[in-house]
Scaffold this motif. Sequence first.
Motif, short mmCIF file in Angstrom:
data_model
loop_
_atom_site.label_atom_id
_atom_site.label_comp_id
_atom_site.label_asym_id
_atom_site.label_seq_id
_atom_site.Cartn_x
_atom_site.Cartn_y
_atom_site.Cartn_z
N LYS A 293 0.84 -1.20 0.00
CA LYS A 293 0.00 0.00 0.00
C LYS A 293 0.87 1.25 0.00
O LYS A 293 0.59 2.22 -0.74
CB LYS A 293 -0.91 -0.01 1.22
CG LYS A 293 -1.90 1.15 1.26
CD LYS A 293 -2.83 1.05 2.46
CE LYS A 293 -3.81 2.21 2.48
NZ LYS A 293 -4.73 2.10 3.66
N ARG A 294 1.95 1.23 0.80
CA ARG A 294 2.86 2.38 0.85
C ARG A 294 3.57 2.55 -0.51
O ARG A 294 3.75 3.66 -0.99
CB ARG A 294 3.89 2.19 1.96
CG ARG A 294 3.37 2.51 3.35
CD ARG A 294 3.03 3.99 3.47
NE ARG A 294 2.63 4.38 4.79
CZ ARG A 294 3.46 4.85 5.71
NH1 ARG A 294 4.73 4.98 5.44
NH2 ARG A 294 3.01 5.20 6.90
N TYR B 233 4.88 -2.74 -7.42
CA TYR B 233 3.99 -1.62 -7.12
C TYR B 233 4.60 -0.27 -7.47
O TYR B 233 3.91 0.75 -7.46
CB TYR B 233 3.57 -1.64 -5.64
CG TYR B 233 2.40 -2.54 -5.37
CD1 TYR B 233 1.13 -2.03 -5.15
CD2 TYR B 233 2.56 -3.92 -5.35
CE1 TYR B 233 0.04 -2.86 -4.90
CE2 TYR B 233 1.49 -4.77 -5.11
CZ TYR B 233 0.23 -4.24 -4.90
OH TYR B 233 -0.84 -5.07 -4.65
#
Length: 341
Positions: free
Chosen positions: A210-211, A267
Amino acid sequence: MSRSYRNVCLSLNRVYTVNEVQVLYDVCRNTVSNWVREGLRPSDDSFPQLFRGTELKRFHDARVARARRGLRFGEFKCVGCGAAVFPDVRSVRLEIVEGRRTFAHATCCDCGARVLKFLGATECTKVQECLDTNTELSEIDEYQAALPARIGKDKGGQDVAWFTSNDRIIHEWQIYAGRFSEKTQQAYLVSIREFEEFIGGESFDKVTTKRAGAYRDHLVELHKRPKESGGLSSSTVRHRASHLSAFFKWLRGQTGYRRLSASIPDYFALPRATSGVGLKERQKIYPSLDEAWAMVDGMPARTLTQRRDRAMVAFAFVSGFCESRRQNGPQKRSDFLIVAE
């Protein structure tokens, strides 16, 4: 530098060991220990000690600034290196001059030059106590106020936070990155430190997908901004994302970081639209048909090899290799074939 350390090539984002600091500043280990007692802050409380480049710069800038503005108790201004120093207490000698004033002289712990200072009554008493008890002069400094651990301020006091909680693993990466050029290492360190600042100095072993995704979106937003408002170019954004992806791939193989999600590097991948924006297609320059005609017509044709070369150039235009042939309309192939012959 002549011991004023002005010519030291210091990288603010790098992490240095004690030995590296010794080589960088051309000082002995005792000098580095003295600096720590005077207020130089290691990255953490573990050993061997590590120092971030930003902290080394802050410490030496503060010493020079104090020497210009006013000295603390126990500090001397060194004429040799121009810094405010706490000399070794064993080198301090006190002399009473003019009947009342006390004159102190000692040896600079950095460059070995002689340092001099007139002492007021209160400071003279404190220095004498240090001489009697063999206590370091830095102990009588009442104004040393340590900043919170693992955090500081940089860039001329503009309230830009910097963190040291990841300095040990970054130093490990620096050893691994020794195969890269110095310029490449610096580019990676800028990307890593920017991400560290984005997550508020949190330890890298706590980074989640998520970060990582949030930082990718942050890069996309920076890319959309104009440069006047702090925006980044397409090339910079792509390099930041690429550096972090490679760094976390390496990080997952290190002890204490193997629980990180294997998909974190993915990501950081930018959307295709973002990674492609700003890449202007280069306009290729093609010869016009008249220029091509003149080129083929001017080629020699005496030998078999020369006629072959002439035919190959003509064939390039006959077969449509040249974009200008499409733009300017069809040309009779027989014209080029006749010239080639």
